[in-house]
Design an enzyme around this catalytic site. Sequence first.
Site, PDB file in Angstrom:
ATOM      1  N   HIS A 177      -4.000   0.435 -14.125  1.00 33.27           N
ATOM      2  CA  HIS A 177      -4.911   1.541 -14.701  1.00 33.27           C
ATOM      3  C   HIS A 177      -4.730   2.697 -14.092  1.00 33.27           C
ATOM      4  O   HIS A 177      -4.527   2.734 -12.955  1.00 33.27           O
ATOM      5  CB  HIS A 177      -6.453   0.958 -14.168  1.00 33.27           C
ATOM      6  CG  HIS A 177      -7.401   1.902 -14.351  1.00 33.27           C
ATOM      7  ND1 HIS A 177      -8.103   2.482 -15.573  1.00 33.27           N
ATOM      8  CD2 HIS A 177      -7.998   2.800 -13.146  1.00 33.27           C
ATOM      9  CE1 HIS A 177      -8.933   3.182 -15.344  1.00 33.27           C
ATOM     10  NE2 HIS A 177      -8.756   3.485 -13.933  1.00 33.27           N
ATOM     11  N   GLU A 217       0.866  -1.031   0.179  1.00 26.85           N
ATOM     12  CA  GLU A 217      -0.031  -0.128  -0.062  1.00 26.85           C
ATOM     13  C   GLU A 217       0.683   1.249   0.095  1.00 26.85           C
ATOM     14  O   GLU A 217       0.352   2.326  -0.572  1.00 26.85           O
ATOM     15  CB  GLU A 217      -0.810   0.016   1.340  1.00 26.85           C
ATOM     16  CG  GLU A 217      -2.068   1.212   0.940  1.00 26.85           C
ATOM     17  CD  GLU A 217      -3.100   1.121   1.705  1.00 26.85           C
ATOM     18  OE1 GLU A 217      -3.923   1.988   1.832  1.00 26.85           O
ATOM     19  OE2 GLU A 217      -3.605  -0.240   2.033  1.00 26.85           O
ATOM     20  N   ARG A 277       5.096 -17.326  -0.674  1.00 24.19           N
ATOM     21  CA  ARG A 277       5.902 -17.746   0.181  1.00 24.19           C
ATOM     22  C   ARG A 277       6.326 -16.856   1.266  1.00 24.19           C
ATOM     23  O   ARG A 277       5.867 -15.585   1.226  1.00 24.19           O
ATOM     24  CB  ARG A 277       7.185 -18.355  -0.361  1.00 24.19           C
ATOM     25  CG  ARG A 277       8.236 -17.397  -1.004  1.00 24.19           C
ATOM     26  CD  ARG A 277       9.453 -17.862  -1.822  1.00 24.19           C
ATOM     27  NE  ARG A 277       9.428 -19.145  -2.400  1.00 24.19           N
ATOM     28  CZ  ARG A 277       9.023 -19.227  -3.639  1.00 24.19           C
ATOM     29  NH1 ARG A 277       8.711 -18.118  -4.325  1.00 24.19           N
ATOM     30  NH2 ARG A 277       8.981 -20.348  -4.207  1.00 24.19           N
ATOM     31  N   GLY A 309      -6.795   6.244 -14.099  1.00 29.03           N
ATOM     32  CA  GLY A 309      -7.766   7.023 -14.434  1.00 29.03           C
ATOM     33  C   GLY A 309      -7.926   8.192 -13.796  1.00 29.03           C
ATOM     34  O   GLY A 309      -6.889   8.339 -13.091  1.00 29.03           O
ATOM     35  N   SER A 310      -9.097   8.877 -13.972  1.00 25.44           N
ATOM     36  CA  SER A 310      -9.154  10.264 -13.585  1.00 25.44           C
ATOM     37  C   SER A 310      -9.568  10.210 -11.963  1.00 25.44           C
ATOM     38  O   SER A 310      -9.174  11.005 -11.076  1.00 25.44           O
ATOM     39  CB  SER A 310     -10.180  11.076 -14.152  1.00 25.44           C
ATOM     40  OG  SER A 310     -11.426  10.649 -14.179  1.00 25.44           O
TER      41      SER A 310
END
Length: 143
Positions: free
Chosen positions: A109, A65, A94, A111-112
């Site tokens: 991806h 993240e 693993r 995108g806006s």
Amino acid sequence: MAIWFKDNFSLEKLSALSAGTMAEFLGIEWLEIGENFIKAKMPVDERTRQPYGLLHGGASCVLAETIGSVASALIVDPAKAFCVGLEINANHIRTAKNGYVTGIGSPLHVGSSTHVWDIKIYDGRDKLVCVSRLTVAVLKRQP
């Protein structure tokens, strides 16, 4: 052609963004900003191991993240938008017991309103440890 909003963002600036955050606490270090990927490493130590002495799956999610969220922040104009994690999944292939794991994030991806990142995490022998997908919401700043 690079995907980043600014092409002069350095590893030092990324490190400065981590001050006082979970990334700093876990010892995440930025390694490389490529044309369409970003790479960081995290130690496998007492901060990131679970009680059995193995890399904690949650620590892998933190690394994934962190990589994806920061990468999204580098794509948008910070004066107009900011990015937050919306959904993450991870498959733990693993484990690792020591050393470092390295994560590489690349966009699936852009995108806006959303970005989707593929993050692969490898151990010190370049063996796949975790595959993660992160969806990031791109939120408009209010004037």
